[in-house]
Design a protein around this motif. Sequence first.
Motif, short mmCIF file in Angstrom:
data_model
loop_
_atom_site.label_atom_id
_atom_site.label_comp_id
_atom_site.label_asym_id
_atom_site.label_seq_id
_atom_site.Cartn_x
_atom_site.Cartn_y
_atom_site.Cartn_z
N PRO A 254 0.01 -4.73 -4.39
CA PRO A 254 0.36 -4.09 -5.67
C PRO A 254 0.87 -2.67 -5.45
N ASP A 255 1.84 -2.25 -6.26
CA ASP A 255 2.44 -0.93 -6.10
C ASP A 255 1.40 0.20 -6.16
N GLU A 256 0.40 0.02 -7.02
CA GLU A 256 -0.60 1.08 -7.18
C GLU A 256 -1.38 1.29 -5.88
N TRP A 257 -1.68 0.18 -5.18
CA TRP A 257 -2.42 0.30 -3.93
C TRP A 257 -1.53 0.90 -2.83
N GLN A 258 -0.25 0.54 -2.81
CA GLN A 258 0.66 1.12 -1.83
C GLN A 258 0.68 2.65 -1.96
N THR A 259 0.80 3.11 -3.20
CA THR A 259 0.85 4.54 -3.45
C THR A 259 -0.45 5.23 -3.04
N ARG A 260 -1.56 4.63 -3.41
CA ARG A 260 -2.87 5.21 -3.10
C ARG A 260 -3.12 5.22 -1.59
N TYR A 261 -2.76 4.14 -0.92
CA TYR A 261 -2.99 4.02 0.53
C TYR A 261 -2.30 5.15 1.29
N VAL A 262 -1.05 5.42 0.90
CA VAL A 262 -0.30 6.47 1.59
C VAL A 262 -0.75 7.86 1.15
N SER A 263 -0.97 8.04 -0.16
CA SER A 263 -1.33 9.37 -0.66
C SER A 263 -2.67 9.84 -0.12
N GLU A 264 -3.59 8.92 0.15
CA GLU A 264 -4.89 9.28 0.70
C GLU A 264 -4.92 9.23 2.23
N GLY A 265 -3.76 8.96 2.83
CA GLY A 265 -3.65 8.99 4.29
C GLY A 265 -4.41 7.89 5.01
#
Length: 233
Positions: free
Chosen positions: A51-62
Amino acid sequence: MSVIDLSNLPFPGNNLRSFLDSVCEEHELDFAAYAGMDPIAQTIHGFVNYPDEWQTRYVSEGFQHRDPALLLASRSIAPVDWQRLRGESTFQDIFRAASDHGISEQGLTVPVRGPYGDVGLFSVTRNCSDREWGLLKSKILGGLQTAAVHLHDNVIQSHSLNRKLNHPSLSARELEILQWIAAGKSQQDVGDILSISNRTVEVHLRSGRSKLGALTTPQAVGRAIGLGLIHPS
């Protein structure tokens, strides 16, 4: 390291996201992801069908820098079952967050080592019991390893990455032997044709496989053809 989204790179007959979707459909999986490192630019490149939301969170939180599945698989030659990581606090933290997005901690990461010092990591997940996962894994592991090599080789050969990497330097004899193998000749046939021993043929094949980052001779032939070093017969 920065992260490069490869979702729009050219891919034979399809795009990368569709390839992940097809692997998931074929092998009864929920999600799949590819991550690799460009050894020249020192960047992480990848794409997923999470899901797009998890992609964003995964990268933003390193998480890509701390994910124990990726870290362990990058040092391994064998697939890494995530079950062995459940006791690690970082794994627990990441998958506590992932569960908010419907992603299970049941999964597997398949490492692929290419001919340029590059490493690709192909991960898949499935929400099921340990028993169901064990049965599914035994059935699909071979297919996942083949898909991982196919995927990684095509990514590395894509224009944006391949232009920075040097072709492996195979000797004239190694290329000659691979060309005969590509033509359907056995090792014994090649030895007879070139008037060398079967052992000598094997030595050259072993060296060629090593330079091409291939585990098997058919994989070495495929990579040599893909790089334009030999011609398909």
